[in-house]
Design a protein around this motif. Structure first.
Motif, mmCIF file in Angstrom:
data_model
loop_
_atom_site.group_PDB
_atom_site.id
_atom_site.type_symbol
_atom_site.label_atom_id
_atom_site.label_comp_id
_atom_site.label_asym_id
_atom_site.label_seq_id
_atom_site.Cartn_x
_atom_site.Cartn_y
_atom_site.Cartn_z
ATOM 1 N N ARG A 163 0.825 -1.225 0.000
ATOM 2 C CA ARG A 163 0.000 0.000 0.000
ATOM 3 C C ARG A 163 0.856 1.271 0.000
ATOM 4 O O ARG A 163 0.466 2.285 -0.591
ATOM 5 N N ALA A 223 3.791 1.763 -1.336
ATOM 6 C CA ALA A 223 4.703 1.946 -2.474
ATOM 7 C C ALA A 223 4.408 3.280 -3.154
ATOM 8 O O ALA A 223 3.301 3.815 -3.049
ATOM 9 N N PRO A 224 5.394 3.816 -3.853
ATOM 10 C CA PRO A 224 5.162 5.051 -4.616
ATOM 11 C C PRO A 224 4.518 4.747 -5.967
ATOM 12 O O PRO A 224 4.714 3.669 -6.527
ATOM 13 N N ASN A 268 0.754 9.609 -7.535
ATOM 14 C CA ASN A 268 0.184 8.945 -6.348
ATOM 15 C C ASN A 268 -1.175 8.326 -6.681
ATOM 16 O O ASN A 268 -2.114 8.374 -5.885
ATOM 17 N N ASN A 269 -1.270 7.712 -7.855
ATOM 18 C CA ASN A 269 -2.583 7.177 -8.276
ATOM 19 C C ASN A 269 -2.912 5.817 -7.660
ATOM 20 O O ASN A 269 -4.068 5.390 -7.718
ATOM 21 N N GLN A 270 -1.890 5.152 -7.105
ATOM 22 C CA GLN A 270 -2.121 3.894 -6.363
ATOM 23 C C GLN A 270 -3.038 2.943 -7.133
ATOM 24 O O GLN A 270 -4.103 2.563 -6.630
ATOM 25 N N TRP A 309 -2.870 -0.148 -7.768
ATOM 26 C CA TRP A 309 -2.831 -1.572 -7.384
ATOM 27 C C TRP A 309 -4.057 -1.982 -6.576
ATOM 28 O O TRP A 309 -4.588 -1.217 -5.781
ATOM 29 N N GLY A 348 4.994 1.244 -11.244
ATOM 30 C CA GLY A 348 4.436 1.357 -9.900
ATOM 31 C C GLY A 348 4.074 -0.005 -9.330
ATOM 32 O O GLY A 348 4.324 -0.287 -8.152
ATOM 33 N N LEU A 382 9.657 0.497 4.826
ATOM 34 C CA LEU A 382 8.772 0.328 3.662
ATOM 35 C C LEU A 382 7.581 1.277 3.740
ATOM 36 O O LEU A 382 7.065 1.728 2.721
ATOM 37 N N ARG A 403 9.240 5.639 3.998
ATOM 38 C CA ARG A 403 9.966 6.350 2.937
ATOM 39 C C ARG A 403 9.021 7.335 2.252
ATOM 40 O O ARG A 403 7.882 7.019 1.949
ATOM 41 N N GLY A 441 10.575 -0.931 -12.001
ATOM 42 C CA GLY A 441 9.939 -0.376 -10.804
ATOM 43 C C GLY A 441 10.504 -0.980 -9.532
ATOM 44 O O GLY A 441 10.743 -0.274 -8.540
ATOM 45 N N GLN A 458 12.558 1.118 -6.771
ATOM 46 C CA GLN A 458 12.120 1.093 -5.380
ATOM 47 C C GLN A 458 13.257 0.652 -4.458
ATOM 48 O O GLN A 458 13.443 1.224 -3.380
ATOM 49 N N TRP A 465 11.470 10.193 -7.268
ATOM 50 C CA TRP A 465 11.371 9.426 -8.519
ATOM 51 C C TRP A 465 10.672 10.339 -9.507
ATOM 52 O O TRP A 465 9.474 10.566 -9.404
ATOM 53 N N ARG A 474 -2.040 7.578 1.578
ATOM 54 C CA ARG A 474 -2.424 6.459 0.737
ATOM 55 C C ARG A 474 -3.879 6.106 1.010
ATOM 56 O O ARG A 474 -4.400 6.387 2.085
ATOM 57 N N LYS A 475 -4.508 5.474 0.020
ATOM 58 C CA LYS A 475 -5.852 4.952 0.201
ATOM 59 C C LYS A 475 -5.849 3.924 1.342
ATOM 60 O O LYS A 475 -4.866 3.194 1.509
ATOM 61 N N LEU A 531 -6.560 0.394 3.161
ATOM 62 C CA LEU A 531 -6.469 -0.961 2.619
ATOM 63 C C LEU A 531 -7.830 -1.469 2.148
ATOM 64 O O LEU A 531 -7.921 -2.222 1.160
ATOM 65 N N LEU A 541 -8.405 -1.105 -1.424
ATOM 66 C CA LEU A 541 -7.470 -1.811 -2.316
ATOM 67 C C LEU A 541 -7.732 -3.306 -2.375
ATOM 68 O O LEU A 541 -7.286 -3.989 -3.302
#
Lengths: 172, 172
Positions: A38, A40-41, A45-47, A49, A99, B11, B14, B101, B105, B120, B161-162, B164, B167
């Motif tokens: 979650r 990760a860059p 920043n559209n994420q 995954w 990404g 993880l 960062r 990627g 990373q 990045w 981040r969104k 979980l 996702l």
């Protein structure tokens, strides 16, 4: 060891693990792996995954085993982390694939850090058109990025890499 | 803190850093970053990534600054890590972009682990057709994956981040 050494060692020492014991991952371990993914860059920043977690005994695991030449590896693992891209969240295939790679690497590193093992199955995405329906997913909505097979390691793993001199376009 | 906590925290913690002090990276730091990239996983272990390191004062840095809307960020960094794919080493664009990627990373995590900062740059690859000649590289031989701008951080960085739950395609 200091913090820097621990992190740099992990980046160098993580290896693909393809043989596992029967021991199951705990819910906390699974959540820690997803949490690493979650964070990760991603570009903008559209994420993009999305994750699907299949535990040992889920009948979809066996369906996936029929869709890869690495069925013995997949069957030996305890937990499958299916990583997908949500097409509606993508903005550039090249950047979104990058990404996804960063996301997968974060998950693999978390698995390593937890004392677990995993392998990044790349070959199975060649069968994406069959894998997505087998998972009950709409192929118009998702792209398959990988299936990570994870479990408790029953081998140490080994690999090698090209020397830095072959990767550097100029001496530093 | 134990080793697992240190890795999992890195993880998650960062962040992209876009403001830097004037302090230079040492050769050992640059080598540690490249070493982390070198050990990333790739499909078929093909290791398609190639690196070009530009130090502060290299006239090619200024050429690159003219090819991105983030020129102020690029000019503020000390060291640029240009990451490319060697087209002759590629076997699948989708898998090779994922591998790039993972490589990027690993490099970003090493930079974080060294107490340094980096961003990045994704936008600059939109200008790939101009960037490669500006670096003296044959556009038939390489694909530009990113330019990592690195230095000593002059900010903490922040992001989100969104959750979980957004996702996960199914509850675990």
């Amino acid at each position: 060891m200091d913090e820097r050494t621990i992190l740099l060692d992990a980046l160098r020492q993580r290896r693909s693990i393809r043989k596992f014991t029967d021991e199951a991952l705990t819910n906390d371990e699974i959540l820690a792996v997803l949490e690493a993914g979650r964070w990760a860059p991603s570009g903008m920043n559209n994420q993009p995954w999305r994750f699907l977690v299949l535990r040992s005994g889920d009948e979809r695991c066996e369906a996936l085993a029929g869709l890869t030449k690495y069925s013995h590896v997949l069957r030996g693992g305890d937990t499958l982390f299916v990583v997908l891209l949500d097409k509606a969240a993508m903005y550039s295939p090249r950047k979104d694939y990058q990404g996804a790679g960063a996301c997968i690497q974060n998950m693999l590193l978390a698995i390593h850090g937890l004392g677990l093992g995993a392998v990044w199955l790349g070959e199975i995405i060649n069968q994406e058109a069959e894998v997505l329906p087998a998972l009950g997913l709409d192929a118009d909505a998702y792209e398959l990025m990988t299936v990570i097979v994870a479990g408790h390691p029953a081998q140490k793993g080994s690999s090698d890499r090209k020397p830095l001199s072959e990767l550097l376009l100029e001496k530093i």
